[in-house]
Write a protein that holds these residues in place. Structure first.
Motif, PDB file in Angstrom:
ATOM      1  N   PHE A 199      43.235  31.145  60.921  1.00 47.45           N
ATOM      2  CA  PHE A 199      42.231  30.430  60.348  1.00 47.45           C
ATOM      3  C   PHE A 199      42.431  30.656  58.651  1.00 47.45           C
ATOM      4  CE2 PHE A 199      40.842  34.505  61.713  1.00 47.45           C
ATOM      5  CZ  PHE A 199      40.664  35.112  60.479  1.00 47.45           C
ATOM      6  N   ASP A 200      41.724  29.812  57.873  1.00 49.62           N
ATOM      7  CA  ASP A 200      42.145  30.252  56.584  1.00 49.62           C
ATOM      8  C   ASP A 200      41.421  31.502  55.920  1.00 49.62           C
ATOM      9  OD1 ASP A 200      42.339  29.638  53.778  1.00 49.62           O
ATOM     10  OD2 ASP A 200      40.219  28.742  53.633  1.00 49.62           O
ATOM     11  N   TYR A 201      42.451  32.254  55.706  1.00 44.93           N
ATOM     12  CA  TYR A 201      42.145  33.584  55.096  1.00 44.93           C
ATOM     13  C   TYR A 201      42.339  33.945  53.698  1.00 44.93           C
ATOM     14  CZ  TYR A 201      47.025  34.904  56.159  1.00 44.93           C
ATOM     15  OH  TYR A 201      48.401  34.860  56.329  1.00 44.93           O
ATOM     16  N   GLY A 202      41.846  34.878  52.974  1.00 45.91           N
ATOM     17  CA  GLY A 202      41.864  34.860  51.447  1.00 45.91           C
ATOM     18  C   GLY A 202      42.686  35.696  50.832  1.00 45.91           C
ATOM     19  N   SER A 203      43.772  36.606  51.375  1.00 41.09           N
ATOM     20  CA  SER A 203      44.269  37.575  50.854  1.00 41.09           C
ATOM     21  C   SER A 203      45.624  36.983  50.136  1.00 41.09           C
ATOM     22  CB  SER A 203      44.612  38.665  51.863  1.00 41.09           C
ATOM     23  OG  SER A 203      44.970  38.330  52.992  1.00 41.09           O
ATOM     24  N   VAL A 204      46.057  35.868  50.786  1.00 38.80           N
ATOM     25  CA  VAL A 204      47.471  35.605  50.145  1.00 38.80           C
ATOM     26  C   VAL A 204      47.111  34.416  49.323  1.00 38.80           C
ATOM     27  CG1 VAL A 204      49.480  34.012  50.816  1.00 38.80           C
ATOM     28  CG2 VAL A 204      48.908  36.220  52.045  1.00 38.80           C
ATOM     29  N   ASP A 205      47.773  33.968  48.182  1.00 42.73           N
ATOM     30  CA  ASP A 205      47.447  33.029  47.408  1.00 42.73           C
ATOM     31  C   ASP A 205      48.288  31.789  47.923  1.00 42.73           C
ATOM     32  OD1 ASP A 205      47.427  31.029  45.417  1.00 42.73           O
ATOM     33  OD2 ASP A 205      48.028  32.268  43.665  1.00 42.73           O
ATOM     34  N   GLU A 206      47.731  30.685  48.266  1.00 49.71           N
ATOM     35  CA  GLU A 206      48.428  29.705  49.033  1.00 49.71           C
ATOM     36  C   GLU A 206      49.140  28.813  48.043  1.00 49.71           C
ATOM     37  OE1 GLU A 206      45.299  27.346  50.874  1.00 49.71           O
ATOM     38  OE2 GLU A 206      44.869  28.990  52.260  1.00 49.71           O
ATOM     39  N   ALA A 207      49.032  28.943  46.556  1.00 44.29           N
ATOM     40  CA  ALA A 207      49.784  28.458  45.676  1.00 44.29           C
ATOM     41  C   ALA A 207      51.133  28.874  45.549  1.00 44.29           C
ATOM     42  CB  ALA A 207      49.035  28.254  44.366  1.00 44.29           C
ATOM     43  N   PRO A 225      42.904  25.719  59.351  1.00 48.10           N
ATOM     44  CA  PRO A 225      43.946  26.437  59.601  1.00 48.10           C
ATOM     45  C   PRO A 225      44.428  27.182  58.119  1.00 48.10           C
ATOM     46  CG  PRO A 225      44.273  24.407  60.389  1.00 48.10           C
ATOM     47  CD  PRO A 225      43.046  24.336  59.872  1.00 48.10           C
ATOM     48  N   GLU A 226      44.981  28.349  57.976  1.00 44.74           N
ATOM     49  CA  GLU A 226      45.441  28.750  56.830  1.00 44.74           C
ATOM     50  C   GLU A 226      46.640  28.034  56.106  1.00 44.74           C
ATOM     51  OE1 GLU A 226      45.079  31.276  54.633  1.00 44.74           O
ATOM     52  OE2 GLU A 226      47.009  31.459  53.803  1.00 44.74           O
ATOM     53  N   GLY A 227      46.355  27.814  54.867  1.00 45.90           N
ATOM     54  CA  GLY A 227      47.279  26.946  54.132  1.00 45.90           C
ATOM     55  C   GLY A 227      48.519  27.531  53.927  1.00 45.90           C
ATOM     56  N   SER A 228      48.787  28.838  53.660  1.00 45.57           N
ATOM     57  CA  SER A 228      49.995  29.564  53.525  1.00 45.57           C
ATOM     58  C   SER A 228      51.069  29.212  54.463  1.00 45.57           C
ATOM     59  CB  SER A 228      50.088  30.982  53.137  1.00 45.57           C
ATOM     60  OG  SER A 228      49.820  31.530  54.291  1.00 45.57           O
TER      61      SER A 228
END
Ligand code: CA
Length: 636
Positions: A199-207, A225-228
């Motif tokens: 699921f979308d989590y916050g600790s990795v910058d998807e950019a 889903p998590e973007g990275s």
């Protein structure tokens, strides 16, 4: 200060039961419904892009108060692919928040996107079916994997490195021919792949996904889903489409998919969308404004509150319905209440009777906001007969304690009573009602890998000995009663070594070099042997139902400890009306002679070999090799 959220009065007035929270798209219009009972005013902001901070507002639309604290609005026209947020006036300030019910988002999950979900279905999705179905969890074998670890290193030979699509690549191999990635897993004989948070989590910058690594136990958007892991985190459709493609490919290859879900806490307490919209509603606090923190992540989810419970139940159902997921592993489920888990199981099972549920039932200190709230801990397993729990007893017995990682376990020369080993082998814990509730494991993402944990206990041991001790642990775990579970790469003697040569026990944010699966090790002799050993054990388990019994009484009847065997050995007899199996374990560093009971025996496991076909036949005296398991079946 938020005690009223848990009052009967509040719940009576503001519990909404409808299925239409979020943005419901159709070609003609999109209907929005948001639960915001304490808000004074709510508007929807529509944007061209999903990137926070972009000055690309299309327009605002006012919402109207409706039943049970919800707000509604309808936007005419086809909004597929339009991004949006809610602008909420609450407690004297105005906050902009993502939709808690968002099904698609832009980069880093800051803006939701209206989505025609049908358009994200991969080819053949309508024919997608669960690949493995059994009435008993004990028929399943679970492989715990981090999406990125599978393909982060070049030796994987995988094109979409670190992505959902990397797990959907078949036919990859080392240059020397050993299969890697999905092809390796398929040959292993596991039934389900359990994915660490997707699921979308916050600790990795998807950019810039290459910059950081994280396991992902920090939820931002629970239904996206998590973007990275997608090839384009900026485009709201891509991550949804690619995750479905991954599930579909795994299904086509005969593997079920289990999601590791983390409902027990959120990444940033007050930045989480629901806590912004209904201040503090999602999280437990002690009545004095101090947050409960049994999760050690800053906050605990108040699952006992009606609209939190509904949110979690809706979310799990959404993954089962929309992504055809086959199971759920609940992180720190001991922080969630029993009633929520019961509702999840009964509602998901209505449509998907095969879906499995398990979690970490550790007893943690948390401040529930309603009296008499039963928590989903091991001790309450009797209230959750269809829910399995990680068995820390077998883990600590066989590999050694996770708390003092220098202490030896059974496979690293620690002393364990044979009666205790029998209870572990029978999957019979004080708290469990049946083998379906027992998840047997000696490694997972937490703490050291199996190889490294044994090395910590036996610092003088050479690699060859560590490999033998790892295989002994595998034989015990994979042949025990219950649900076998292991961390990806355990079968390859996975090690997580830092650049200073230390074994990393908590690699949640270590680099790919430490976490990534080192496929080139498949060329090493001990690794090759160990992979084959796991394959053989799993084939053997599959072939003989005595290893997969699901009835506790039957287990007690059929599995016994053989008396009067040499001190070094633990020997179990598994017997029903069809067959008699002997399973012996010798953790000592010397071979031990053993007189087989009368009759001719066929050997299936010995030294570094395991198979479902006969290795050789023997009667009379056997010798159980140093640090090894031995399995023989009586010939008729
Ligand atoms: Ca993210």
């Amino acid at each position: 200060m938020y005690a009223e959220y848990s009052s009967e009065e509040f719940e009576k007035k503001y519990t909404y039961h409808g299925k239409d929270l979020g943005a419901i798209w159709s070609p003609e219009k999109t209907d929005f419904r948001l639960w915001a009972p304490t808000a004074q005013n709510v508007q929807i902001c529509f944007y061209h892009s999903g990137t926070a901070g972009e000055n690309d507002l299309i327009r605002r639309l006012s919402m109207t108060p409706d039943q049970q604290g919800t707000w509604i609005a309808t936007a005419e026209g086809d909004l597929n692919g339009i991004y949006y947020n809610y602008l909420v006036d609450v407690n004297g300030s105005t906050v902009e928040a993502c939709d808690p019910y968002a099904v698609a988002v832009g980069v880093n999950g800051n803006r939701a996107m209206v989505c025609n979900l049908k358009s994200t279905d991969p080819e053949g999705w309508e024919q997608d079916r669960p690949p493995v179905i059994s009435d008993n969890y004990t028929d399943y074998v679970i492989y715990e994997l981090h999406v990125r670890d599978l393909s982060s290193l070049a030796s994987s030979g995988i094109t979409n490195r670190g992505k959902f699509l990397g797990l959907a690549e078949t036919g990859t191999s080392l240059k020397s021919g050993e299969p890697t990635g999905l092809s390796h897993i398929k040959e292993l004989g596991v039934t389900h792949i359990h994915l660490l948070p997707v699921f979308d989590y916050g600790s990795v910058d998807e950019a810039h996904p290459g910059k950081e690594y994280n396991w992902g136990y920090d939820p931002v958007n629970f239904n996206v889903p998590e973007g990275s892991y997608s090839t384009d985190p900026f485009d709201g459709f891509t991550r949804v489409r690619e995750m479905k493609q991954m599930v579909h490919t795994l299904h086509q290859n005969g593997l079920g998919v289990i999601l590791d879900v983390v409902y027990n806490h959120v990444y940033h307490t007050f930045e989480f969308s629901m806590n912004q919209i209904v201040p503090g509603y999602f999280s437990r606090e002690n009545g004095d404004g101090v947050l409960s923190n049994g999760s050690c992540c800053g906050n605990d989810t108040a699952s006992e509150r009606a609209m939190v419970r509904k949110y979690i139940v809706d979310s799990v159902n959404y993954w089962a319905d929309e992504y055809n997921v086959d199971g759920f592993r609940f992180d720190l489920v001991g922080l969630l209440d029993v009633e929520t888990i019961q509702q999840i199981i009964s509602t998901v099972r209505e449509k998907h009777p095969h879906v499995m549920f398990y979690g970490e039932g550790w007893n943690l200190t948390t401040q529930v906001t309603k009296p008499d709230t039963a928590l989903a801990v091991q001790q309450n397993a009797w209230m959750l007969p269809e829910f399995a729990f990680f068995n820390d007893t077998i883990r600590d017995t066989i590999r050694g304690s996770v708390f003092d990682y220098h202490l030896p376990g059974y496979v690293s020369d620690g002393w364990v009573s044979k009666e205790h080993l029998l209870r572990c082998f029978q999957g019979r814990m004080d708290w469990s009602c049946k083998p379906n509730q027992i998840v047997n494991y000696v490694s997972c993402h937490d703490n050291h890998t199996l190889h490294d944990r044994i090395a910590e206990a036996l610092p003088q041991a050479k690699e060859e000995e560590l490999a033998r001790r790892s295989r002994l642990a595998a034989a015990f775990t994979l042949l025990s009663t219950g649900i076998p579970f292991f961390q990806a790469g355990e079968e390859m003697l996975r090690t997580k070594k830092s650049s200073t040569g230390k074994y990393v026990g908590n690699s949640y944010r270590s680099c790919d070099r430490i976490n990534g699966i080192k496929w080139n090790r498949l060329k090493e002799a001990e690794v090759k042997k160990t992979v084959r050993y796991y394959q053989g054990l799993l084939r053997l388990r599959k072939k003989h139902s005595l290893f997969r019994m699901a009835d506790a009484d039957q287990v007690s009847r059929c599995i016994t400890l053989m008396k009067d065997t040499p001190e070094e050995l633990a020997v179990f007899k598994l017997q029903n009306e069809f067959e008699t199996i002997l399973v012996a374990f010798n953790p000592s560093t010397h071979p031990v002679p053993f007189s087989l009971p009368e009759g001719k025996w066929q050997v299936f496991v010995e030294r570094d070999r395991a198979d479902d076909s006969v290795l050789y036949e023997i009667s009379g005296e056997a010798e159980i090799a140093a640090i090894s398991a031995f399995v023989a079946i009586l010939m008729k």
